[in-house]
Design a protein around this motif. Structure first.
Motif, PDB file in Angstrom:
ATOM      1  N   GLY A 163      84.358 112.121  27.648  1.00  0.00           N
ATOM      2  CA  GLY A 163      83.971 113.495  27.335  1.00  0.00           C
ATOM      3  C   GLY A 163      83.340 113.546  25.957  1.00  0.00           C
ATOM      4  O   GLY A 163      82.448 112.769  25.645  1.00  0.00           O
ATOM      5  N   ASP A 164      83.852 114.420  25.099  1.00  0.00           N
ATOM      6  CA  ASP A 164      83.322 114.555  23.739  1.00  0.00           C
ATOM      7  C   ASP A 164      84.029 113.654  22.730  1.00  0.00           C
ATOM      8  O   ASP A 164      83.645 113.615  21.565  1.00  0.00           O
ATOM      9  CB  ASP A 164      83.446 116.012  23.264  1.00  0.00           C
ATOM     10  CG  ASP A 164      82.545 116.950  24.048  1.00  0.00           C
ATOM     11  OD1 ASP A 164      81.492 116.493  24.544  1.00  0.00           O
ATOM     12  OD2 ASP A 164      82.903 118.135  24.189  1.00  0.00           O
ATOM     13  N   TRP A 165      85.076 112.960  23.141  1.00  0.00           N
ATOM     14  CA  TRP A 165      85.808 112.084  22.224  1.00  0.00           C
ATOM     15  C   TRP A 165      85.123 110.729  22.173  1.00  0.00           C
ATOM     16  O   TRP A 165      84.771 110.163  23.217  1.00  0.00           O
ATOM     17  CB  TRP A 165      87.255 111.914  22.686  1.00  0.00           C
ATOM     18  CG  TRP A 165      88.024 113.197  22.692  1.00  0.00           C
ATOM     19  CD1 TRP A 165      88.303 113.996  21.632  1.00  0.00           C
ATOM     20  CD2 TRP A 165      88.619 113.827  23.829  1.00  0.00           C
ATOM     21  NE1 TRP A 165      89.028 115.088  22.040  1.00  0.00           N
ATOM     22  CE2 TRP A 165      89.237 115.009  23.381  1.00  0.00           C
ATOM     23  CE3 TRP A 165      88.679 113.507  25.184  1.00  0.00           C
ATOM     24  CZ2 TRP A 165      89.920 115.862  24.218  1.00  0.00           C
ATOM     25  CZ3 TRP A 165      89.358 114.372  26.029  1.00  0.00           C
ATOM     26  CH2 TRP A 165      89.973 115.528  25.550  1.00  0.00           C
ATOM     27  N   THR A 166      84.937 110.191  20.970  1.00  0.00           N
ATOM     28  CA  THR A 166      84.263 108.894  20.823  1.00  0.00           C
ATOM     29  C   THR A 166      85.065 107.960  19.932  1.00  0.00           C
ATOM     30  O   THR A 166      86.024 108.369  19.262  1.00  0.00           O
ATOM     31  CB  THR A 166      82.848 109.039  20.203  1.00  0.00           C
ATOM     32  OG1 THR A 166      82.978 109.379  18.820  1.00  0.00           O
ATOM     33  CG2 THR A 166      82.016 110.079  20.940  1.00  0.00           C
ATOM     34  N   LEU A 167      84.609 106.726  19.899  1.00  0.00           N
ATOM     35  CA  LEU A 167      85.197 105.689  19.052  1.00  0.00           C
ATOM     36  C   LEU A 167      84.709 105.762  17.613  1.00  0.00           C
ATOM     37  O   LEU A 167      85.173 105.001  16.782  1.00  0.00           O
ATOM     38  CB  LEU A 167      84.759 104.308  19.572  1.00  0.00           C
ATOM     39  CG  LEU A 167      85.617 103.617  20.579  1.00  0.00           C
ATOM     40  CD1 LEU A 167      85.072 102.237  20.845  1.00  0.00           C
ATOM     41  CD2 LEU A 167      87.048 103.539  20.144  1.00  0.00           C
ATOM     42  N   ASP A 168      83.760 106.606  17.347  1.00  0.00           N
ATOM     43  CA  ASP A 168      83.096 106.641  16.054  1.00  0.00           C
ATOM     44  C   ASP A 168      84.092 106.536  14.900  1.00  0.00           C
ATOM     45  O   ASP A 168      85.014 107.343  14.787  1.00  0.00           O
ATOM     46  CB  ASP A 168      82.274 107.929  15.935  1.00  0.00           C
ATOM     47  CG  ASP A 168      81.190 107.821  14.888  1.00  0.00           C
ATOM     48  OD1 ASP A 168      80.718 106.697  14.618  1.00  0.00           O
ATOM     49  OD2 ASP A 168      80.812 108.862  14.331  1.00  0.00           O
ATOM     50  N   GLY A 169      83.927 105.521  14.062  1.00  0.00           N
ATOM     51  CA  GLY A 169      84.756 105.336  12.878  1.00  0.00           C
ATOM     52  C   GLY A 169      86.059 104.598  13.095  1.00  0.00           C
ATOM     53  O   GLY A 169      86.812 104.410  12.136  1.00  0.00           O
ATOM     54  N   LEU A 170      86.348 104.155  14.323  1.00  0.00           N
ATOM     55  CA  LEU A 170      87.596 103.432  14.592  1.00  0.00           C
ATOM     56  C   LEU A 170      87.324 101.945  14.784  1.00  0.00           C
ATOM     57  O   LEU A 170      86.583 101.557  15.686  1.00  0.00           O
ATOM     58  CB  LEU A 170      88.280 103.968  15.852  1.00  0.00           C
ATOM     59  CG  LEU A 170      89.047 105.262  15.755  1.00  0.00           C
ATOM     60  CD1 LEU A 170      89.619 105.645  17.118  1.00  0.00           C
ATOM     61  CD2 LEU A 170      90.155 105.176  14.725  1.00  0.00           C
ATOM     62  N   ALA A 171      87.939 101.125  13.968  1.00  0.00           N
ATOM     63  CA  ALA A 171      87.856  99.675  14.133  1.00  0.00           C
ATOM     64  C   ALA A 171      88.843  99.255  15.231  1.00  0.00           C
ATOM     65  O   ALA A 171      89.769 100.007  15.565  1.00  0.00           O
ATOM     66  CB  ALA A 171      88.188  98.974  12.821  1.00  0.00           C
ATOM     67  N   PRO A 172      88.670  98.072  15.819  1.00  0.00           N
ATOM     68  CA  PRO A 172      89.624  97.618  16.836  1.00  0.00           C
ATOM     69  C   PRO A 172      91.062  97.658  16.333  1.00  0.00           C
ATOM     70  O   PRO A 172      91.354  97.201  15.220  1.00  0.00           O
ATOM     71  CB  PRO A 172      89.182  96.185  17.124  1.00  0.00           C
ATOM     72  CG  PRO A 172      87.736  96.162  16.769  1.00  0.00           C
ATOM     73  CD  PRO A 172      87.605  97.097  15.593  1.00  0.00           C
ATOM     74  N   GLY A 173      91.933  98.240  17.153  1.00  0.00           N
ATOM     75  CA  GLY A 173      93.348  98.342  16.797  1.00  0.00           C
ATOM     76  C   GLY A 173      93.689  99.585  15.996  1.00  0.00           C
ATOM     77  O   GLY A 173      94.860  99.909  15.831  1.00  0.00           O
ATOM     78  N   GLN A 174      92.691 100.309  15.502  1.00  0.00           N
ATOM     79  CA  GLN A 174      92.951 101.529  14.741  1.00  0.00           C
ATOM     80  C   GLN A 174      93.062 102.732  15.687  1.00  0.00           C
ATOM     81  O   GLN A 174      92.462 102.733  16.759  1.00  0.00           O
ATOM     82  CB  GLN A 174      91.836 101.812  13.739  1.00  0.00           C
ATOM     83  CG  GLN A 174      91.828 100.895  12.552  1.00  0.00           C
ATOM     84  CD  GLN A 174      90.771 101.325  11.537  1.00  0.00           C
ATOM     85  OE1 GLN A 174      89.761 101.938  11.873  1.00  0.00           O
ATOM     86  NE2 GLN A 174      91.017 100.988  10.284  1.00  0.00           N
ATOM     87  N   TRP A 175      93.791 103.741  15.260  1.00  0.00           N
ATOM     88  CA  TRP A 175      93.922 104.960  16.024  1.00  0.00           C
ATOM     89  C   TRP A 175      93.936 106.155  15.091  1.00  0.00           C
ATOM     90  O   TRP A 175      94.143 106.019  13.901  1.00  0.00           O
ATOM     91  CB  TRP A 175      95.163 104.947  16.908  1.00  0.00           C
ATOM     92  CG  TRP A 175      96.465 104.811  16.206  1.00  0.00           C
ATOM     93  CD1 TRP A 175      97.093 103.639  15.852  1.00  0.00           C
ATOM     94  CD2 TRP A 175      97.322 105.857  15.732  1.00  0.00           C
ATOM     95  NE1 TRP A 175      98.272 103.900  15.215  1.00  0.00           N
ATOM     96  CE2 TRP A 175      98.442 105.265  15.119  1.00  0.00           C
ATOM     97  CE3 TRP A 175      97.243 107.243  15.783  1.00  0.00           C
ATOM     98  CZ2 TRP A 175      99.474 106.009  14.564  1.00  0.00           C
ATOM     99  CZ3 TRP A 175      98.270 107.998  15.220  1.00  0.00           C
ATOM    100  CH2 TRP A 175      99.371 107.370  14.630  1.00  0.00           C
ATOM    101  N   ARG A 176      93.668 107.333  15.675  1.00  0.00           N
ATOM    102  CA  ARG A 176      93.732 108.583  14.912  1.00  0.00           C
ATOM    103  C   ARG A 176      94.222 109.684  15.841  1.00  0.00           C
ATOM    104  O   ARG A 176      93.999 109.652  17.044  1.00  0.00           O
ATOM    105  CB  ARG A 176      92.379 108.946  14.308  1.00  0.00           C
ATOM    106  CG  ARG A 176      91.315 109.320  15.326  1.00  0.00           C
ATOM    107  CD  ARG A 176      90.029 109.855  14.660  1.00  0.00           C
ATOM    108  NE  ARG A 176      88.963 109.878  15.635  1.00  0.00           N
ATOM    109  CZ  ARG A 176      87.957 109.019  15.676  1.00  0.00           C
ATOM    110  NH1 ARG A 176      87.856 108.064  14.774  1.00  0.00           N
ATOM    111  NH2 ARG A 176      87.041 109.107  16.627  1.00  0.00           N
ATOM    112  N   ARG A 177      94.867 110.680  15.231  1.00  0.00           N
ATOM    113  CA  ARG A 177      95.268 111.881  15.972  1.00  0.00           C
ATOM    114  C   ARG A 177      94.045 112.769  16.135  1.00  0.00           C
ATOM    115  O   ARG A 177      93.220 112.871  15.232  1.00  0.00           O
ATOM    116  CB  ARG A 177      96.355 112.650  15.228  1.00  0.00           C
ATOM    117  CG  ARG A 177      97.673 111.956  15.258  1.00  0.00           C
ATOM    118  CD  ARG A 177      98.700 112.802  14.494  1.00  0.00           C
ATOM    119  NE  ARG A 177      99.859 112.011  14.195  1.00  0.00           N
ATOM    120  CZ  ARG A 177     101.000 112.083  14.853  1.00  0.00           C
ATOM    121  NH1 ARG A 177     101.123 112.915  15.852  1.00  0.00           N
ATOM    122  NH2 ARG A 177     102.008 111.318  14.533  1.00  0.00           N
ATOM    123  N   ILE A 178      93.968 113.423  17.274  1.00  0.00           N
ATOM    124  CA  ILE A 178      92.878 114.357  17.556  1.00  0.00           C
ATOM    125  C   ILE A 178      93.482 115.748  17.626  1.00  0.00           C
ATOM    126  O   ILE A 178      94.492 115.958  18.307  1.00  0.00           O
ATOM    127  CB  ILE A 178      92.188 114.001  18.891  1.00  0.00           C
ATOM    128  CG1 ILE A 178      91.591 112.606  18.810  1.00  0.00           C
ATOM    129  CG2 ILE A 178      91.128 115.033  19.218  1.00  0.00           C
ATOM    130  CD1 ILE A 178      91.039 112.124  20.138  1.00  0.00           C
TER     131      ILE A 178
END
Length: 179
Positions: A163-178
């Motif tokens: 959908g509108d969620w992308t990987l932009d700015g996330l390195a492998p193994g990294q995560w972020r709250r949306i």
């Protein structure tokens, strides 16, 4: 709660590894938030965006093909697909389990991605290229089966967006709250 994770190559898309043998990396090696579960799956040999949530209704809405959330993949394929191969992907491809839905398909320049560990096998005599493929269904190993069906096996597969969620700015193994 919704979390976006860049799932690395060779990581199981679950929190535990029940298989006998040497231990394999799982989501637990990267996400320490309790009570979240993947909304959909990525094969062990695929990389990229995985959404995790503690909301069962949201999980079903993201993962269920009935809601048709588009999933965009960056795919390195063997060979150089011509317009006929791309048109076949756009129309839908006949697989053993039936016709796929039409997909978005176009050639793209090699994306600026992180190096894969281990690297994709390089062969001097066989060219490769990248395509962007957008699907609205989620069959088992569908991208790999579709590219193989048009004569261009997948070498590397990265899910870039749901959908509108992308990987932009996330390195492998990294995560972020949306939010």
């Amino acid at each position: 709660m919704l979390i976006a994770l860049n799932k690395p190559y060779d990581v199981l898309c679950q929190f535990t590894d029940e298989a006998a043998g040497p231990p394999r990396q799982t989501l637990a090696d990267f996400v320490t938030v309790p009570g979240v579960y993947p909304a959909g799956r990525l094969d062990r040999d695929s990389e990229g965006l995985l959404l995790l949530t503690d909301d069962g209704r949201l999980q079903a809405r993201i993962a269920d093909p009935r809601f048709k959330a588009p999933k965009t993949y960056l795919v390195q394929v063997e060979g150089e697909p011509d317009e006929a191969a791309l048109a076949a992907l756009r129309r839908g491809v006949r697989l053993k389990d039936g016709m796929t839905l039409p997909a978005g398909a176009r050639r793209i320049d090699p994306p600026a991605l992180w190096p894969r560990v281990p690297p994709v096998r390089f062969r001097k005599t066989v060219p490769d290229c990248w395509i962007e493929l957008t699907l609205r269904e989620g069959r088992n190993r569908q991208v790999r089966r579709m590219t193989a069906a048009v004569g261009h096996p997948t070498l590397r597969l990265v899910r870039w967006a749901i959908g509108d969620w992308t990987l932009d700015g996330l390195a492998p193994g990294q995560w972020r709250r949306i939010d």
